[in-house]
Design a protein around this motif. Structure first.
Motif, PDB file in Angstrom:
ATOM      1  N   LYS A 100       2.336   4.348  -5.420  1.00  0.00           N
ATOM      2  CA  LYS A 100       2.647   3.104  -4.695  1.00  0.00           C
ATOM      3  C   LYS A 100       3.071   2.014  -5.678  1.00  0.00           C
ATOM      4  CE  LYS A 100       0.512  -0.421  -1.830  1.00  0.00           C
ATOM      5  NZ  LYS A 100      -0.751  -1.003  -1.411  1.00  0.00           N
ATOM      6  N   THR A 101       2.343   1.888  -6.775  1.00  0.00           N
ATOM      7  CA  THR A 101       2.663   0.880  -7.782  1.00  0.00           C
ATOM      8  C   THR A 101       4.036   1.143  -8.397  1.00  0.00           C
ATOM      9  OG1 THR A 101       0.320   0.600  -8.251  1.00  0.00           O
ATOM     10  CG2 THR A 101       1.847  -0.190  -9.923  1.00  0.00           C
TER      11      THR A 101
ATOM     12  N   GLU B 240       6.706   0.102  -5.879  1.00  0.00           N
ATOM     13  CA  GLU B 240       6.805  -1.357  -5.833  1.00  0.00           C
ATOM     14  C   GLU B 240       7.490  -1.907  -7.086  1.00  0.00           C
ATOM     15  OE1 GLU B 240       2.741  -2.513  -5.265  1.00  0.00           O
ATOM     16  OE2 GLU B 240       2.758  -2.008  -3.130  1.00  0.00           O
ATOM     17  N   GLY B 241       7.207  -1.310  -8.239  1.00  0.00           N
ATOM     18  CA  GLY B 241       7.835  -1.745  -9.485  1.00  0.00           C
ATOM     19  C   GLY B 241       9.337  -1.507  -9.486  1.00  0.00           C
TER      20      GLY B 241
ATOM     21  N   GLN C  60      -2.259   5.591  -5.561  1.00  0.00           N
ATOM     22  CA  GLN C  60      -2.113   4.199  -5.993  1.00  0.00           C
ATOM     23  C   GLN C  60      -1.040   4.082  -7.070  1.00  0.00           C
ATOM     24  OE1 GLN C  60      -3.386   1.465  -4.639  1.00  0.00           O
ATOM     25  NE2 GLN C  60      -2.237   0.234  -6.090  1.00  0.00           N
TER      26      GLN C  60
END
Length: 175
Positions: free
Chosen positions: A114-115, A118-119, A111
């Motif tokens: 993934k974050t 995306e950031g 997670q």
């Protein structure tokens, strides 16, 4: 002894030096009472339980130096190097793997990766939008050459934004 991370469970994990627990067991068994304390069985049970395996390098060392001073020092420090050559009492210290609401450490790492991805994408997209907005507000298309003309210093600004966008998009991404 692992504990669940639930609101109804207020137990917390701690790490203590094994020899201190062994001393406590002996004290409870033989010295504190005329009869062995039932607490000795509890502490001995903790000692007999399988030891958790640490996955990473120690985050610090607990050290007793030649003067009897106790300190916590970082790996790679001069004290650790000196302690290894001079035989200081040293114990490695580790982080316990974090867990949250039943998710494994691997789930949380996935997670987090993934974050992060995306950031990074959002950051590059935001800078791209700023550059596009600047070009549409201040840029003028030259009909003869087809190139965009910008006011004084505008070319440098747009060039810097393009470099930043490329650098952000080139950041190494976690797998």
């Amino acid at each position: 002894m692992p504990t669940e991370n639930r609101s109804s469970n207020n137990e917390q994990m701690v790490s203590v030096p094994r020899d201190e627990v062994e001393r406590l067991v002996k004290l409870l068994q033989y010295q504190a009472h005329p009869y062995p304390s039932p607490h000795a069985e509890f502490w001995q049970g903790l000692l007999d339980a399988p030891v958790a395996q640490h996955q990473d390098e120690p985050v610090a060392y607990w050290v007793i130096d030649e003067f009897g001073q106790k300190k916590v020092v970082l790996p790679g420090s001069e004290t650790v190097a000196r302690g290894k050559t001079r035989g200081y009492a040293m114990r490695p210290l580790y982080f316990h793997p974090p867990t949250s609401d039943g998710f494994s450490a691997g789930d949380m790492a996935d997670q987090g990766a993934k974050t992060f991805r995306e950031g990074v994408k959002s950051s590059a997209d935001l800078i791209q939008k700023r550059m596009d907005d600047y070009l549409s507000e201040f840029g003028a298309m030259d009909p003869e050459t087809g190139s965009v003309e910008l006011p004084r210093g505008g070319d440098e600004y747009v060039g810097e934004l393009q470099e930043i966008i490329e650098a952000v998009r080139a950041l190494p991404m976690p797998q």
